[in-house]
Enzyme design. Structure first.
Site, mmCIF file in Angstrom:
data_model
loop_
_atom_site.group_PDB
_atom_site.id
_atom_site.type_symbol
_atom_site.label_atom_id
_atom_site.label_comp_id
_atom_site.label_asym_id
_atom_site.label_seq_id
_atom_site.Cartn_x
_atom_site.Cartn_y
_atom_site.Cartn_z
ATOM 1 N N LYS A 149 0.799 -1.224 0.000
ATOM 2 C CA LYS A 149 0.000 0.000 0.000
ATOM 3 C C LYS A 149 0.832 1.275 0.000
ATOM 4 C CE LYS A 149 -4.475 -1.275 1.825
ATOM 5 N NZ LYS A 149 -4.300 -2.688 2.277
ATOM 6 N N SER A 183 1.052 -9.844 -0.498
ATOM 7 C CA SER A 183 0.852 -8.398 -0.448
ATOM 8 C C SER A 183 1.325 -7.730 0.830
ATOM 9 C CB SER A 183 -0.639 -8.098 -0.656
ATOM 10 O OG SER A 183 -1.410 -8.892 0.231
#
Ligand SMILES: *Cc1c(COP(=O)(O)O)cnc(C)c1O
Length: 337
Positions: A72, A322
């Site tokens: 992110k 991720s």
């Protein structure tokens, strides 16, 4: 089709970024993010074969080794690097206890942007500390995310700060897309790319890059069965809300988002679900087979390969790991899975 009427985002839905926006983001982020490794782990290939995906060759994209421990930060930096001095002074407000908050706090510190994060009272103390340590102001408010969202919206209205949502944000999608851009540059011959979904920015980003650079590549999304809003929205062709009880924080989202759903509608080959125990088993496979720490959300793509093996038989599969921000309790549970 009700994709033009978002469940949560007020106002008009912004247009998705183009692949040119992704190239601009990659240029901006050079030297500021880790070019994370894309790694073959023979033990994971064996685990996939044992699960029934014979001949599947996995390549793990290790965004768990990214700054702040998750992909992110690519989006957060891309957004804030685009701010002018006035916007940085007005600052940003967000509501989150997880990686979104850490990414924005990190990017805010890097760019000298004021940053306020609203969390429900009694947040995960590890994440709260991390956000404070990065220099963000933390406001504790309400019991739920909806309470925190309302407070964040008020703060933005009253101070002129920019409210940064989790998904209807083109600059976040463009920044996050640089992870897929790197992966395709390193491994241009993938058949499938499996991406975990919360709000859908990461998967939408993968679809945009794949459509431009690797049109034969199938992008497959995966969501937690206990929080299936994006999955349900994609299958229904309209924005849905759904139960939201997964333990995997990064995937705990209760509604579909217009911008990402619009991209996923055309771009996704398939959307799979995995349950929380399958996610924990994949975390264990990462720990024991790849010597790497994945948080629940970070392990969901591998969980999808192990839980839906027929889809991946004999194929070269990109697996987006991720994030790696797993707490101790979560890791103990995974090792017991
Ligand atoms: C936020 C997050 C996701 C989900 O990404 P979206 O872009 O919201 O779909 C997956 N994994 C990790 C580790 C995350 O932090």
């Amino acid at each position: 089709m009700s994709l033009a009427t978002p469940v949560h985002a007020p106002g008009a839905v912004p247009a998705p970024p183009t692949v040119h926006d992704v190239l601009l983001a990659a240029h901006r982020l050079e030297g500021l993010v880790v070019h994370t490794p894309a790694v073959v782990h023979p033990e994971l290939d064996r685990a996939a074969a044992d699960a029934g995906a014979q001949g599947a060759r996995l390549v793990v994209k290790h965004e768990n080794l990214q700054h702040t421990g998750a992909f992110k930060v690519r989006g957060a930096l891309n957004l804030l690097l685009g701010f002018d001095a006035t916007a940085r002074e007005r600052g940003i407000v967000a509501y989150s206890t997880g990686n979104h908050a850490q990414a924005l706090a990190h990017a805010a510190r890097h760019t000298g942007t004021r940053c306020t994060i609203v969390m429900p009272t009694a947040p995960n103390p590890v994440k709260e500390r991390a956000v404070r340590r990065l220099g963000a102001e933390v406001v504790l408010h309400g019991r739920t995310f909806d309470d925190a969202r309302a407070r964040a919206t008020d703060l933005a209205d009253n101070t002129g700060a920019r409210l940064v949502g989790a998904a209807n944000e083109p600059a976040l999608v463009a920044g996050v897309a640089t992870a897929t851009l790197e992966l395709l540059g390193d491994v241009p011959d993938l058949d499938v790319l499996v991406v975990p979904v919360g709000g859908g920015s990461g998967a939408a980003a993968a679809c945009l890059v794949a459509a431009a650079l690797a049109p034969g590549l199938e992008v497959v999304a995966v969501q937690a069965a206990a929080s299936p809003a994006a999955h349900d929205s994609w299958r229904a062709g309209e924005l849905r809300t759904a139960a939201n009880t997964t333990r995997a924080e990064g995937l705990a989202v209760g509604s579909g988002f217009a911008l990402t759903q619009q991209v996923l509608r055309d771009g996704l080959a398939d959307f799979l679900l995995v349950d929380d125990d399958q996610i924990a088993a994949a975390q264990r496979a990462y720990l024991t087979g790849a010597r790497t720490v994945a948080e629940g959300a970070g392990a969901a793509a591998l969980a999808a390969v192990l839980a839906h093996p027929a889809r991946f038989l004999g194929r070269r599969v990109g697996v987006m790991c991720s994030g790696g921000n797993a707490g101790e309790i979560e890791l103990r549970r995974a090792l017991g899975a």
